[in-house]
Write a protein that holds these residues in place. Structure first.
Motif, PDB file in Angstrom:
ATOM      1  N   UNK B  72      71.581  22.925 191.547  1.00  0.00           N
ATOM      2  CA  UNK B  72      71.133  23.745 190.421  1.00  0.00           C
ATOM      3  C   UNK B  72      72.317  24.490 189.800  1.00  0.00           C
ATOM      4  N   UNK B  73      72.384  24.524 188.453  1.00  0.00           N
ATOM      5  CA  UNK B  73      73.490  25.242 187.808  1.00  0.00           C
ATOM      6  C   UNK B  73      73.626  26.687 188.297  1.00  0.00           C
ATOM      7  N   UNK B  74      72.469  27.376 188.495  1.00  0.00           N
ATOM      8  CA  UNK B  74      72.594  28.786 188.898  1.00  0.00           C
ATOM      9  C   UNK B  74      73.116  28.921 190.326  1.00  0.00           C
ATOM     10  N   UNK B  77      76.844  28.476 189.972  1.00  0.00           N
ATOM     11  CA  UNK B  77      77.427  29.695 189.408  1.00  0.00           C
ATOM     12  C   UNK B  77      77.520  30.784 190.481  1.00  0.00           C
ATOM     13  N   UNK B  78      76.449  30.926 191.279  1.00  0.00           N
ATOM     14  CA  UNK B  78      76.448  31.965 192.308  1.00  0.00           C
ATOM     15  C   UNK B  78      77.488  31.705 193.377  1.00  0.00           C
ATOM     16  N   UNK B 103      76.849  38.988 182.480  1.00  0.00           N
ATOM     17  CA  UNK B 103      77.686  38.091 183.271  1.00  0.00           C
ATOM     18  C   UNK B 103      78.199  38.744 184.551  1.00  0.00           C
ATOM     19  N   UNK B 108      71.397  38.335 191.303  1.00  0.00           N
ATOM     20  CA  UNK B 108      70.741  37.934 190.067  1.00  0.00           C
ATOM     21  C   UNK B 108      69.247  37.775 190.256  1.00  0.00           C
ATOM     22  N   UNK B 162      82.193  37.638 185.527  1.00  0.00           N
ATOM     23  CA  UNK B 162      81.517  36.821 186.545  1.00  0.00           C
ATOM     24  C   UNK B 162      82.361  36.746 187.819  1.00  0.00           C
TER      25      UNK B 162
END
Lengths: 367, 251
Positions: B72-74, B77-78, B103, B108, B162
């Motif tokens: 998953x993209x998130x 990112x995490x 950001x 999240x 980020x």
């Protein structure tokens, strides 16, 4: 450096003024039953509930960008939960058939109360069901829609389908739902043996709607609200910042359905009946119109629009039966000339006054 | 050298068209790698595949030794991969401050986002980011009224906020004036002190300013790899950019 130049501080000035206006309006509304007649109190109670319903739609449409025609469905599910409670608590002498079984069930040949309706005889269970059933139903739909990344107009089409399907289903299950007539002739609201007079009901509803308005405002001012607005503008980008977009959508969708359910539940003792009319697309569209005319993403706009349009409808109905024509014309005017809605437009004018156009770099908009 | 990001035989297929035909890439910790190549070479697709924007047909992506292919993209990112897109992908209807706030590194979750307060630490962090991208005075400005170059900086600011281990930049200087481009180069060099940077670029002056190692992509495959000098004198690279004297004009 001046702290006032940093961030959101400058944006929250308008809401402060709006807060004062809201507080004054609330006080005026509190004393209103002593000034206006019984009919107005009953009408206002109804319109306040429609306002709360409109606010719940604003959370998902105005803030998150999900246009739903199914909010009438969540409203009505809450309504049925309360209607069963009121129907089952009719005193035996008031019941046409003297027994404990609701009249429509007798007509349809049922001999005993279905197990899934029986518990609604008790107020705490009915009160929980009024929130939980619409919320759980919404959660289930939301889970499938948002996890499978359905978006935009397709969600709207699905909500239309849900509304139509449930209308048909409730009409077909006459023995359990009262069919087209719905559940009528319900008792007046009494909680744990205490009868609630019309003014009392009005104040309960006023409190509920105020709570929904202030709660929604508080929620949307938080980081959560910021995330909702970013989902609305561009839901893909935010997932690359580490946010699970689907879970945010499911959350607000479910919460919104819960609010709509309570509004529906409070609506029944006022309206004295609930029927599939409120499940149908026409009613769902009505909610969409309140939000559009009031102003998406303004919270107070949809509430004001629901109350104003209700009053206009009430007055127009005395003159002509074609009041919907009036609403139709109003909607056209709003969509064509003031797409931000009434309150949205007023807010923008305010902001322009506060922030005189600064001399910045030329505007290049890539959208 | 231990790789922080490792791409092995990566293939991406768009309805029959092979956009990436088995690309390998190793990026070391705190390295700056620049990817160049003609239009359609698969540069953006490579970054898209790393962050799961485009589905990987075959091959694998490893981040800190873990397989993150098609996650998953998130989640990606995490874990610590930040991405800046080609056209500034920022929130036009929000203020500059709000864009950075969104950001900001941290949890999240839903409940957290409702209860969290804008603490002094967070505010200072955002002010620091705004300072680095030179937009401190524009904190309360709605992004849609910024210039193209400023929007690029907002998105670079988002990536800085980020604070990912690996920063993927897709043409961070597109649409910028030479001065803006140079300023961006300095921002990226500072960034590289404690981040790994993979950047796609066209502007060769900019590439020279920041790059330690260059990778040339051509028609979905790796054509060459090396230092700026090695790439500029590589006959295969020169041939790809046929009709041009030097790859300086590669844009």
């Amino acid at each position: 450096m001046a702290q006032s130049t940093i961030g959101i501080a400058t944006r929250s000035r308008t809401p402060t003024r709006l807060g004062i206006v809201t507080a004054i309006s609330f006080l005026v509304m509190v004393i209103l039953p002593f000034v206006v007649g019984e009919f107005q109190v009953s009408l206002l109670s109804k319109l306040l509930l429609f306002g709360a319903l409109a606010i719940s739609l604003d959370l998902v449409w105005g803030f998150t960008g999900i246009l739903s025609f199914a909010h009438g469905v969540f409203f009505t599910l809450g309504g049925y939960a309360m209607a069963y409670y009121l129907k089952l608590n009719l005193s035996a002498e008031n019941n046409t058939y003297g027994g404990s079984l609701p009249d429509f069930m007798v007509w349809n040949g049922l001999t005993e109360l279905p197990w899934f309706i029986a518990p609604l005889k008790y107020f705490p269970i009915a009160a929980i069901a009024m929130v939980l059933i619409p919320a759980a139903f919404a959660f289930l739909i939301g889970w499938f829609i948002f996890r499978s990344k359905v978006s935009g107009v397709y969600i709207t089409i699905i909500t239309l389908a849900i509304s139509s399907a449930l209308t048909t289903f409730f009409i077909s299950q006459q023995a359990y739902t009262g069919g087209t007539n719905g559940i009528t002739d319900v008792s007046k609201l009494s909680i744990f043996g205490i009868n609630i007079p019309p003014n009392g009901l009005y104040w309960i509803i006023l409190l509920f709607t105020t709570f929904v308005l202030v709660g929604s405002w508080w929620l949307t001012q938080s980081n959560f609200g910021l995330i909702l607005r970013s989902i609305k503008e561009n839901e893909n980008r935010i997932s690359y910042l580490g946010y699970d977009v689907a879970s945010f959508k499911i959350f607000i969708w479910t919460l919104s359905a819960g609010i709509a359910g309570i509004a529906g539940g409070l609506f029944v003792p006022l309206n004295r009946f609930i029927s599939p009319v409120y499940l149908a697309v026409a009613f769902g569209t009505q909610v969409v119109i309140w939000v559009a005319i009031g102003g998406r993403g303004t919270l107070i706009g949809p509430l004001v629009a629901a109350i104003l349009l209700g009053q206009i409808q009430n007055s127009a109905e005395r003159v002509t039966q074609d009041w919907q024509l009036v609403v139709g014309v109003l909607l056209l005017i709003v969509v064509l000339f003031i797409p931000d809605g009434l309150v949205g437009t007023v807010q923008k004018l305010f902001m322009k006054k506060q922030q005189p156009a600064s001399t910045k770099q030329p505007v290049i908009d890539h959208n | 050298m231990e790789s922080i990001l490792s791409v092995k035989n990566l293939q991406v297929v768009f309805s029959g068209f092979k956009a990436l035909k088995g690309v390998d890439l190793e990026v070391g910790d705190r390295e700056i790698v620049t990817i160049i190549g003609p239009n359609g070479a698969g540069k953006s697709t490579l970054l898209d595949a790393i962050v799961s924007k485009s589905p990987v047909a075959a091959g694998n992506v490893y981040f800190q030794g873990k397989d993150i292919t098609n996650k998953n993209p998130y989640d990606i990112a995490r874990m610590g991969i930040g991405r800046k897109f080609q056209n500034p992908n920022v929130y036009n209807e929000l203020t500059v401050f709000e864009n950075i706030l969104l950001a900001l590194k941290g949890t999240h979750g839903i409940l957290n986002s409702i209860t969290t307060k804008l603490t002094k630490t967070k505010k200072d962090k955002i002010i620091d980011v705004l300072d680095r991208i030179g937009l401190l005075g524009d904190a309360a400005t709605i992004v849609s009224s910024l210039s193209h170059g400023q929007k690029q900086w907002v998105e670079i600011g988002m990536v800085i906020a980020q604070d990912p281990s690996v920063v993927l930049l897709d043409e961070p200087t597109a649409g910028m004036t030479p001065e803006e481009t140079h300023a961006t180069g300095e921002i990226i060099k500072t960034l590289a002190r404690n981040h790994t940077v993979v950047a796609i670029e066209h502007d060769m002056d900019f590439v020279k300013q920041i790059a330690e190692r260059i990778i040339v992509l051509h028609q979905g495959a790796k054509l060459a790899e090396g230092s700026v000098d090695e790439i500029q004198s590589n006959p295969k690279v020169i041939e790809v950019y046929l009709g041009r004297e030097k790859i300086n004009d590669a844009a």
